[in-house]
Design an enzyme around this catalytic site. Structure first.
Site, PDB file in Angstrom:
ATOM      1  N   ASP A 235     -19.527 -52.546  -9.039  1.00  0.00           N
ATOM      2  CA  ASP A 235     -19.120 -52.348 -10.436  1.00  0.00           C
ATOM      3  C   ASP A 235     -18.664 -53.677 -11.021  1.00  0.00           C
ATOM      4  O   ASP A 235     -17.684 -54.260 -10.564  1.00  0.00           O
ATOM      5  CB  ASP A 235     -17.989 -51.320 -10.508  1.00  0.00           C
TER       6      ASP A 235
ATOM      7  N   ASP B  11     -19.180 -39.897 -19.073  1.00  0.00           N
ATOM      8  CA  ASP B  11     -17.830 -39.393 -18.795  1.00  0.00           C
ATOM      9  C   ASP B  11     -17.566 -38.330 -19.849  1.00  0.00           C
ATOM     10  O   ASP B  11     -17.564 -38.635 -21.050  1.00  0.00           O
ATOM     11  CB  ASP B  11     -16.838 -40.563 -18.908  1.00  0.00           C
TER      12      ASP B  11
ATOM     13  N   HIS C 161     -18.608 -40.880 -14.582  1.00  0.00           N
ATOM     14  CA  HIS C 161     -17.520 -41.834 -14.413  1.00  0.00           C
ATOM     15  C   HIS C 161     -16.168 -41.108 -14.401  1.00  0.00           C
ATOM     16  O   HIS C 161     -15.945 -40.206 -15.206  1.00  0.00           O
ATOM     17  CB  HIS C 161     -17.584 -42.803 -15.600  1.00  0.00           C
TER      18      HIS C 161
ATOM     19  N   LYS D  70     -15.563 -53.705  -6.640  1.00  0.00           N
ATOM     20  CA  LYS D  70     -15.723 -54.528  -7.838  1.00  0.00           C
ATOM     21  C   LYS D  70     -16.465 -55.825  -7.514  1.00  0.00           C
ATOM     22  O   LYS D  70     -16.308 -56.394  -6.418  1.00  0.00           O
ATOM     23  CB  LYS D  70     -14.345 -54.871  -8.419  1.00  0.00           C
TER      24      LYS D  70
ATOM     25  N   GLU E 299     -20.276 -45.462 -18.860  1.00  0.00           N
ATOM     26  CA  GLU E 299     -18.925 -44.908 -18.864  1.00  0.00           C
ATOM     27  C   GLU E 299     -18.233 -45.030 -20.215  1.00  0.00           C
ATOM     28  O   GLU E 299     -17.302 -44.284 -20.494  1.00  0.00           O
ATOM     29  CB  GLU E 299     -18.070 -45.548 -17.755  1.00  0.00           C
TER      30      GLU E 299
ATOM     31  N   GLU F 107     -23.269 -51.747 -11.469  1.00  0.00           N
ATOM     32  CA  GLU F 107     -22.751 -50.973 -12.608  1.00  0.00           C
ATOM     33  C   GLU F 107     -22.228 -51.888 -13.710  1.00  0.00           C
ATOM     34  O   GLU F 107     -21.519 -52.859 -13.423  1.00  0.00           O
ATOM     35  CB  GLU F 107     -21.643 -50.075 -12.066  1.00  0.00           C
TER      36      GLU F 107
HETATM   37 MG   LIG Z   1     -17.128 -48.508 -13.833  1.00  0.00          MG
END
Ligand SMILES: [Mg+2]
Length: 323
Positions: A149, A224, A251, A120, A202, A176
């Site tokens: 992300d 996703d 995702h 992250k 996602e 991301e």
């Molecule tokens: Mg993500």
């Protein structure tokens, strides 16, 4: 997200889709998708209602492939028949988790055989996040892919680009969701301004949503199947992206997406979550185990998606008694 997060999709299945599906022939899945989507038009073409449609659609493809006695990835047409590449998704922020702990977590993924990890960014200052990335780069070495992300962290493309500049020296594989999902122009601006590829999708839905990203050369796509419109729509998105020369890296939900990456020539990565700290759907399964091999996931040869629900766990967590 509380434990009742599934309540709205469950309601949508019952109120909108039940009467469309019951008694119909599952081999007409494309027609059923169209009927469901039209029914959903006035109630929400994205979000919870599309998640409900996705769940029904996934169940239909599972039923069809089970009826044929084939694993889902073979029923759809296997491109990778044995194994799919995966990255270990983690690197979350947590109280008391410093650079050392973050680096150790990523080294743990390498010990499992992974050659790609995700962490992250976006919650700390760009300089502090760059120190996290630097620590991970140092731990995993030059050959391992590191994805970042941001979970919609930055207010606009200017802020996002300023942050990503701090990360460029460590050559991450993608950044991301730098911005809110609807900000297609912002994603395109970030993609133009940095060497780091942008990824998103996602919480995007349908081929039309993804087409906007492709047209603006905004991002690597992360559909996703449980969000974007099911397996039916996932395949359309994958084919559309292939026409633009863009890969898809779905995702979440590694057990399901292993099948879809295996059946999609431009499917690039499965996002794999180790343990139940983040992704706990496995707690509903009688067979949650995944076999890891060479930095990827071994495909299940059982019919359908191969997942068996643990009836006791389902009873325990069910939102109501409707089945
Ligand atoms: Mg993500």
């Amino acid at each position: 997200m509380g434990h009742r997060a599934g309540g709205i999709p469950a309601l949508a299945v019952r109120e909108l889709f039940k009467d469309i599906i019951l008694g119909r022939d599952a081999t007409e899945v494309e027609r059923l998708w169209d009927l469901m989507y039209r029914e959903a038009l006035l109630h929400g073409r994205r979000g919870a209602v599309l998640r409900a449609l996705s769940a029904v659609d996934i169940a239909l493809w599972d039923l069809l492939s089970r009826s044929a006695g084939l694993p889902l990835f073979r029923y759809l047409g296997a491109f990778r028949p044995d194994w799919v590449p995966a990255y270990a998704s983690g690197g979350y922020y947590a109280e008391g988790k410093g650079l050392k702990e973050l680096a150790a977590e990523c080294e743990g993924y390498l010990a499992l055989g992974f050659r790609a990890v995700k962490i992250k960014v976006g919650r700390l200052s760009p300089a502090e996040d760059a120190r996290r990335l630097e620590a991970v780069r140092r731990a995993v070495g030059e050959e391992v892919e590191i994805f970042l992300d941001a979970n919609n962290a930055w207010a606009d493309a200017t802020d996002a680009v300023a942050a990503v500049r701090h990360f460029e020296p460590y050559y991450p594989g993608w950044i991301e969701e730098p911005l809110l999902p609807d900000d297609v122009e912002g994603h395109a601006a970030v993609a133009r301004a940095t060497r780091v590829p942008v990824a998103t999708g996602e919480i995007e839905g349908t081929r039309w949503g993804f087409k906007a990203l492709l047209e603006r050369e905004a991002a690597v796509l992360q559909p996703d199947a449980a969000v974007c419109g099911g397996i039916t729509e996932f395949r359309r998105i994958g084919a559309l992206a292939a026409g633009y020369g863009v890969s898809v890296a779905p995702h979440w939900f590694h057990q399901l997406h292993a099948h879809l990456v295996a059946a999609t020539p431009n499917g690039r990565w499965v996002e794999y979550f180790h343990g139940y700290g983040v992704f706990n759907f496995g707690r509903l399964l009688a067979n949650p185990e995944v076999e890891l091999k060479d930095g990827g996931l071994v495909l299940l040869e059982a019919p359908g998606h191969g997942l068996e629900l643990d009836e006791g766990a389902v009873r325990r967590w069910a939102l109501d008694g409707w089945a």
